[in-house]
Every structure is written in structure tokens, then in C-alpha cells.
Design an enzyme around this catalytic site. Sequence first.
Site, PDB file in Angstrom:
ATOM      1  CG  HIS A 177      -0.346   0.058   2.550  1.00  0.00           C
ATOM      2  ND1 HIS A 177       0.579  -0.862   3.001  1.00  0.00           N
ATOM      3  CD2 HIS A 177      -0.516   0.951   3.569  1.00  0.00           C
ATOM      4  CE1 HIS A 177       0.928  -0.548   4.240  1.00  0.00           C
ATOM      5  NE2 HIS A 177       0.296   0.543   4.610  1.00  0.00           N
ATOM      6  CG  ASP A 187       4.924   2.540   7.237  1.00  0.00           C
ATOM      7  OD1 ASP A 187       4.049   2.926   6.439  1.00  0.00           O
ATOM      8  OD2 ASP A 187       4.675   1.748   8.172  1.00  0.00           O
ATOM      9  CG  HIS A 188       4.340  -0.315   3.956  1.00  0.00           C
ATOM     10  ND1 HIS A 188       4.388  -1.645   4.297  1.00  0.00           N
ATOM     11  CD2 HIS A 188       3.879   0.341   5.049  1.00  0.00           C
ATOM     12  CE1 HIS A 188       3.960  -1.787   5.550  1.00  0.00           C
ATOM     13  NE2 HIS A 188       3.637  -0.590   6.023  1.00  0.00           N
ATOM     14  CG  HIS A 219      -3.893  -0.372   6.515  1.00  0.00           C
ATOM     15  ND1 HIS A 219      -3.791  -0.251   7.877  1.00  0.00           N
ATOM     16  CD2 HIS A 219      -2.829   0.319   5.999  1.00  0.00           C
ATOM     17  CE1 HIS A 219      -2.732   0.496   8.157  1.00  0.00           C
ATOM     18  NE2 HIS A 219      -2.132   0.859   7.036  1.00  0.00           N
ATOM     19  CG  HIS A 259       4.063  -2.813  10.404  1.00  0.00           C
ATOM     20  ND1 HIS A 259       3.086  -2.105  11.049  1.00  0.00           N
ATOM     21  CD2 HIS A 259       4.388  -2.065   9.315  1.00  0.00           C
ATOM     22  CE1 HIS A 259       2.817  -0.996  10.375  1.00  0.00           C
ATOM     23  NE2 HIS A 259       3.600  -0.947   9.322  1.00  0.00           N
TER      24      HIS A 259
HETATM   25 ZN    ZN Z   1       2.998   0.392   7.803  1.00  0.00          ZN
HETATM   26 ZN    ZN Z   2      -0.108   1.425   6.570  1.00  0.00          ZN
END
Ligand code: ZN
Ligand code: ZN
Length: 304
Positions: free
Chosen positions: A60, A64-65, A140, A268
Site C-alpha cells: 500500500h 513506511d512501505h 487498512h 511491523h
Molecule cells: Zn505500515
Molecule cells: Zn499502513
Amino acid sequence: MTLTILGCGAALPTKTRHPSAYILTVQDHVFLIDCGEGTQSQLERYSIKRSKIRQIFISHLHGDHVFGLMGLLTSYSLFGRTEAITLFSPEGLEEMIRVQLRITQSHLSYTLHFQVVDTEMSHLIFEDAKVTVHSIPLKHRVPTAGFLFREKELPRNIRPEKITEYNIPFVAIKSIKNGATFTLPSGEIVENTELTLAPPVPRSFAYCSDTMYYPPIVPIVKNIDLLYHEATFCENFASQATISMHSTAKQAALIAKAAQVKKLVIGHYSPRYNENEQFLVEAVTIFENTCLAEEGKVIEIGNW
Ligand SMILES: [Zn+2]
Ligand SMILES: [Zn+2]
């Protein structure tokens, strides 16, 4: 099939944790899964040959990804890369990358293919002779997909000594590998089990991050070898997990237990926690075969 953990922290880089980035090596593929800030340095640190990455899977578009991706893509041009890269992600990544390329006046020396992943239903998104990849719908705050990687079942291996013993012609070998018997000139039939050895058992791995506790993924990851499931919080912040649409270690373990996976790896971790041990303590009460994601850890999948 091996999983190398490059980063397993949530939200932001800290002194001890990088955000999400994982390398899955399967057959002749080196798949990059998520690409948080610092992924390039982590690839260097753990001696992963970045040139071998041809497919990148982004779960996504939270920073942070994905915030490590732009740097990685432009560095490839500095190395004069010519081989194309395919990026699998929910909607929006292409726009994000194209804008940055335009404004920074960066020109890539290779082709980028963007493949949008449906985040509502599981689909086959990649396949070759040895591997399949399916998307996994997750829940999410933004559209998010996990990824399920499976080796394909290989044909049985013929025992070389049997070729000599029974004088088996070359043309018969393919059908024997697929299960056929062999008839001798005398009319006697040699059973396939005598002629062949079973192939290696196909391995499977699923990556589920980020997501709230979401039981619809259970049938998709049923019986797999290794499940990575996010565990951003422990039970002391369970309400925070609900608000931010993340999971606790206990919830990750509940998914693993319901899906009867062989092993669970959790990661995570929220920067609120300095130590990871509490995550493991909570998860193993539900699902014993759990391990913690740690930077640099290499998990040999199915080797247990
Ligand atoms: Zn994340
Ligand atoms: Zn996220």
C-alpha cells in the site's frame, strides 16, 4: 525459498529499526516486497544483489512501505540498468512515481511496468513456469493488498540409474516424469514409483501487512508454510490497533492458528516499543510456532 528481513518497523525509521522491506528468494526470482526508507542501504548491508530484482510488490502507499522506492528506481539508472521492472501495487503508485520523475528531471535507463492490484478480491497477479503470486485483500486505512507466493508442483525426477538399467529411450522420459509406467520388450511393466523420485514439496509464503484483524484472509492463506502477519501493537494498545486499523500480536496469532499455517513471523512493530519480546510472549500463547521479524534475519521457508 528464503525470506530476508531488511526492515520490520512501523511508521518511521528509528535507531534500531528500518521500515518495511523484505526479500523473498524463490527459484530464480529475487522479489522485493515493500520498500520503506533505507531499503537501498539495507540491500547493501545484507549483500542482496539489487540487479536481480525484476518484480517489486508494494502492499500500500503509506510512506513506511514505499518511501525507499524512488531512490532505488533512480539508482538503477546510475548503474545503467536496461532490464525492465514490474511494480505491483494498489492504484496510485504510477502517478506518485511519474510526478517525482518529472519534477526531478530523472530519466530512467530501463522500462517500468505498473500493474494495479485489486485490493477487494484475491487474484493471480504473476505466474511463470515455477511460481505463482496471488494478491490478498487486506483491511487498512488505505487500499492494501498482501501477497501469496507459491512454488508450483514440479514433475517427478527420473532416477538416472534406471535409464541405464532398463535402456529407457529419451522420448519416454517426459511421460515417465509425469507419472507413466515403462513397458519392457518382454511385456513386463515397470511401475513409475520404481523409476522416479518425488519432487521437492512446493513451498508457500504469504505477506500480510498492514491490516486490522481480518478473518477473510484465513481461507486464502490456509495451510501455507510461512505467514508474515503484521503485529504493530501488543494487547496494552489494542484500542490503538483498532483505531489505526492495525493488528496486535495476539490477533496475528489468531489468524495463523485459524489458517493452520506451519509457521508465523510477526513484525511491523510500533516505535512505542523498544523491545520485541513482549510481541512474542503474547503471540505464542495462541500460536506456538511464532518467530519475531528482526533485521538481517534469513528464514529458510519449509525447512522445519
Ligand atoms: Zn505500515
Ligand atoms: Zn499502513
